[in-house]
Scaffold this motif. Structure first.
Motif, PDB file in Angstrom:
ATOM      1  N   SER A 174       7.191  24.046  39.326  1.00 17.26           N
ATOM      2  CA  SER A 174       7.150  25.162  38.399  1.00 17.26           C
ATOM      3  C   SER A 174       5.816  25.291  37.709  1.00 17.26           C
ATOM      4  N   ALA A 175       5.129  24.183  37.528  1.00 11.93           N
ATOM      5  CA  ALA A 175       3.834  24.218  36.839  1.00 11.93           C
ATOM      6  C   ALA A 175       2.791  24.915  37.674  1.00 11.93           C
ATOM      7  N   HIS A 176       3.044  25.069  38.967  1.00 10.17           N
ATOM      8  CA  HIS A 176       2.027  25.638  39.844  1.00 10.17           C
ATOM      9  C   HIS A 176       2.499  26.904  40.542  1.00 10.17           C
ATOM     10  N   ASP A 220      -3.004  26.025  30.476  1.00 10.54           N
ATOM     11  CA  ASP A 220      -2.058  25.491  31.460  1.00 10.54           C
ATOM     12  C   ASP A 220      -2.480  24.090  31.916  1.00 10.54           C
ATOM     13  N   LEU A 221      -3.777  23.931  32.143  1.00  8.36           N
ATOM     14  CA  LEU A 221      -4.276  22.637  32.613  1.00  8.36           C
ATOM     15  C   LEU A 221      -4.070  21.549  31.554  1.00  8.36           C
ATOM     16  N   GLU A 271      -6.016  15.067  41.891  1.00  6.85           N
ATOM     17  CA  GLU A 271      -7.433  15.040  41.533  1.00  6.85           C
ATOM     18  C   GLU A 271      -7.625  14.859  40.033  1.00  6.85           C
ATOM     19  N   MET A 272      -6.781  15.514  39.240  1.00  2.00           N
ATOM     20  CA  MET A 272      -6.889  15.333  37.794  1.00  2.00           C
ATOM     21  C   MET A 272      -6.634  13.884  37.416  1.00  2.00           C
ATOM     22  N   LEU A 273      -5.557  13.310  37.928  1.00  2.60           N
ATOM     23  CA  LEU A 273      -5.207  11.930  37.604  1.00  2.60           C
ATOM     24  C   LEU A 273      -6.288  10.945  38.040  1.00  2.60           C
ATOM     25  N   LEU A 274      -6.778  11.097  39.258  1.00  4.71           N
ATOM     26  CA  LEU A 274      -7.789  10.166  39.759  1.00  4.71           C
ATOM     27  C   LEU A 274      -9.099  10.306  38.983  1.00  4.71           C
ATOM     28  N   GLY A 275      -9.359  11.488  38.442  1.00 11.32           N
ATOM     29  CA  GLY A 275     -10.544  11.670  37.605  1.00 11.32           C
ATOM     30  C   GLY A 275     -10.460  10.907  36.301  1.00 11.32           C
ATOM     31  N   TRP A 276      -9.264  10.563  35.876  1.00  9.94           N
ATOM     32  CA  TRP A 276      -9.085   9.815  34.633  1.00  9.94           C
ATOM     33  C   TRP A 276      -9.491   8.352  34.761  1.00  9.94           C
ATOM     34  N   ARG A 277      -9.733   7.880  35.953  1.00  6.00           N
ATOM     35  CA  ARG A 277     -10.159   6.484  36.129  1.00  6.00           C
ATOM     36  C   ARG A 277     -11.578   6.260  35.619  1.00  6.00           C
ATOM     37  N   ASP A 278     -12.270   7.352  35.304  1.00  8.63           N
ATOM     38  CA  ASP A 278     -13.633   7.242  34.768  1.00  8.63           C
ATOM     39  C   ASP A 278     -13.682   7.930  33.405  1.00  8.63           C
ATOM     40  N   PRO A 279     -12.982   7.371  32.414  1.00  4.84           N
ATOM     41  CA  PRO A 279     -12.945   8.000  31.094  1.00  4.84           C
ATOM     42  C   PRO A 279     -14.251   7.790  30.334  1.00  4.84           C
ATOM     43  N   PRO A 319      -2.242  18.548  45.265  1.00  4.64           N
ATOM     44  CA  PRO A 319      -3.627  18.050  45.250  1.00  4.64           C
ATOM     45  C   PRO A 319      -4.308  18.188  43.890  1.00  4.64           C
ATOM     46  N   SER A 320      -4.047  19.277  43.168  1.00  7.81           N
ATOM     47  CA  SER A 320      -4.708  19.479  41.877  1.00  7.81           C
ATOM     48  C   SER A 320      -4.304  18.396  40.876  1.00  7.81           C
TER      49      SER A 320
END
Length: 402
Positions: free
Chosen positions: A7-9, A19-20, A99-107, A95-96
């Motif tokens: 539903s979010a997408h 939304d993001l 990608e968001m979650l994996l980007g959090w590994r570099d806070p 995929p979106s």
């Protein structure tokens, strides 16, 4: 959860920033619940207990900060993070989201000065890396109600993928008034000194760091007579203290503009002391390398003797020392590379005896040996051993000392 993801997408077009941010909040909530599950208890609980100390008391903000660090950056035994495991176990994620979650590994961890408020966001200057960030909270502008321009925040930020330049507050957020500038500046300086990787998010600081390190290394060589020394611990401490006093005096004597850029104003530097594990050694190796920077090595004199005299390769004490240098993650490949290069006629024999491999040659197999024993060293690009702080942090530190 799969229905919520779908539903979010739904709908056409790209999701809005609102939304993001809302989606990021949903993902973070599920990620925290995942991390606090039984499968991770054996790693997270000891971290919380250690922070609580003997009193077994830990305030909520610190507990949140530790948990957030555990989720985003703690390396589990297989090298993965909690985020990695969450993404791997959720095949339903689009995929979106992945990608968001994996980007959090570099806070971005930092101590931020509030530049201004702008709608639901605050524009922050990170005193550690000297970069500006536009930050949002998953609870909206209410999260920033108690802060104002000129104040400070200690927090962690993660990117809002795929919105360019938008960041989301992650974990605890502690605010401080403008009147705390002196203490805040000292805290930011400690963070930059103890965790230089936070400074080097700023590419400009990387190049500045290399330049400063080249200058400092040249001064070290001129003062000490070389870039590699082997001394008893007490003599090493005396020499380093004399060198740092020399550098401070040179900075004070420099033209005013240059002196400000090179060194912070203020009282003399604290005395340099070797860590206990080095202070108890017979000798300490002091190496100022052009890439690895200034490093100290326990019993380096004994290791140098091993490479200089092949007959010592059969002695257990010398073999154990070399094994330690190969095994310990706190020791880079630098000292072994240096000694092998300085003693090419004996290096092969030393390693053949240690490894029990008659066909071993350093020229053919040395690099592979180091990469196998110290893979962590080769996983990222080298960084300068000198941190360069930004102009604003310099100003705050200088104001506090006047």
């Amino acid at each position: 959860m799969a229905e919520a993801v779908q539903s979010a997408h739904q709908g056409s077009g790209e999701p809005s920033l609102t939304d993001l941010i809302e989606r990021g909040a949903e993902l973070k909530e599920n990620l925290v619940a995942f991390a606090q599950g039984a499968r991770f208890e054996r790693w997270l609980t000891p971290l919380l207990l250690e922070a609580a100390g003997s009193t077994r008391q830990l305030d909520e903000g610190e507990a949140i900060r530790i948990t957030d660090h555990f989720i985003l950056r703690y390396r589990l035994p297989d090298g993965s993070t909690v985020v990695d495991r969450f993404v791997a176990g959720r095949k339903d994620l689009p995929p979106s989201d992945r990608e968001m979650l994996l980007g959090w590994r570099d806070p971005v961890e930092g101590i931020f000065e509030i530049q201004r408020k702008d709608g639901d966001a605050v524009v922050l200057l990170n005193l550690v890396d000297d970069l500006e960030y536009r930050a949002y909270s998953n609870v909206g502008r209410a999260a920033f109600r108690g802060v104002s321009k000129g104040g400070f925040l200690h927090t962690c930020l993660v990117p809002v993928h795929p919105a360019d330049g938008a960041w989301l507050v992650s974990g605890a957020m502690t605010s401080y008034p403008r009147s705390s500038a002196t203490d805040i500046a000292q805290a930011a300086l400690r963070l930059a000194t103890h965790h230089p990787e936070l400074v080097f998010r700023n590419a400009e600081k990387i190049e500045q760091g290399w330049q400063r390190m080249r200058e400092d290394r040249a001064a070290f060589i001129e003062f000490c007579g070389g870039d590699e020394l082997v001394l008893p611990p007490a003599e090493a401490e005396d020499l380093l203290n004399a060198y740092y006093r020399h550098r401070q005096q040179a900075a004070v004597a420099a033209p005013p503009g240059r002196a400000r850029r090179r060194r912070l104003p203020g009282p003399g530097l604290p005395s340099f002391e070797l860590p206990a594990e080095l202070a108890g050694s017979d000798t300490v190796g002091v190496i100022y390398d052009q890439i690895d920077g200034l490093n100290f090595y326990a019993d380096y004199g004994m290791l140098r003797d091993l490479f200089a005299d092949p007959a010592l390769a059969g002695r257990r004490q010398h073999q154990d020392l070399l094994r330690t240098y190969l095994r310990e993650e706190s020791i880079t490949p630098l000292p072994i590379r240096r000694l092998a290069a300085a003693h090419p006629e004996t290096a092969d024999g030393v390693f053949r005896k240690l490894l029990r491999k008659p066909g071993f040659t350093w020229s053919e197999h040395g690099d592979a040996l180091l990469r196998r024993r110290k893979p962590w060293y080769y996983e990222s690009d080298p960084r300068p051993g000198v941190s360069v702080i930004g102009d604003r942090l310099c100003e705050l530190l200088g104001a506090g000392r006047r």
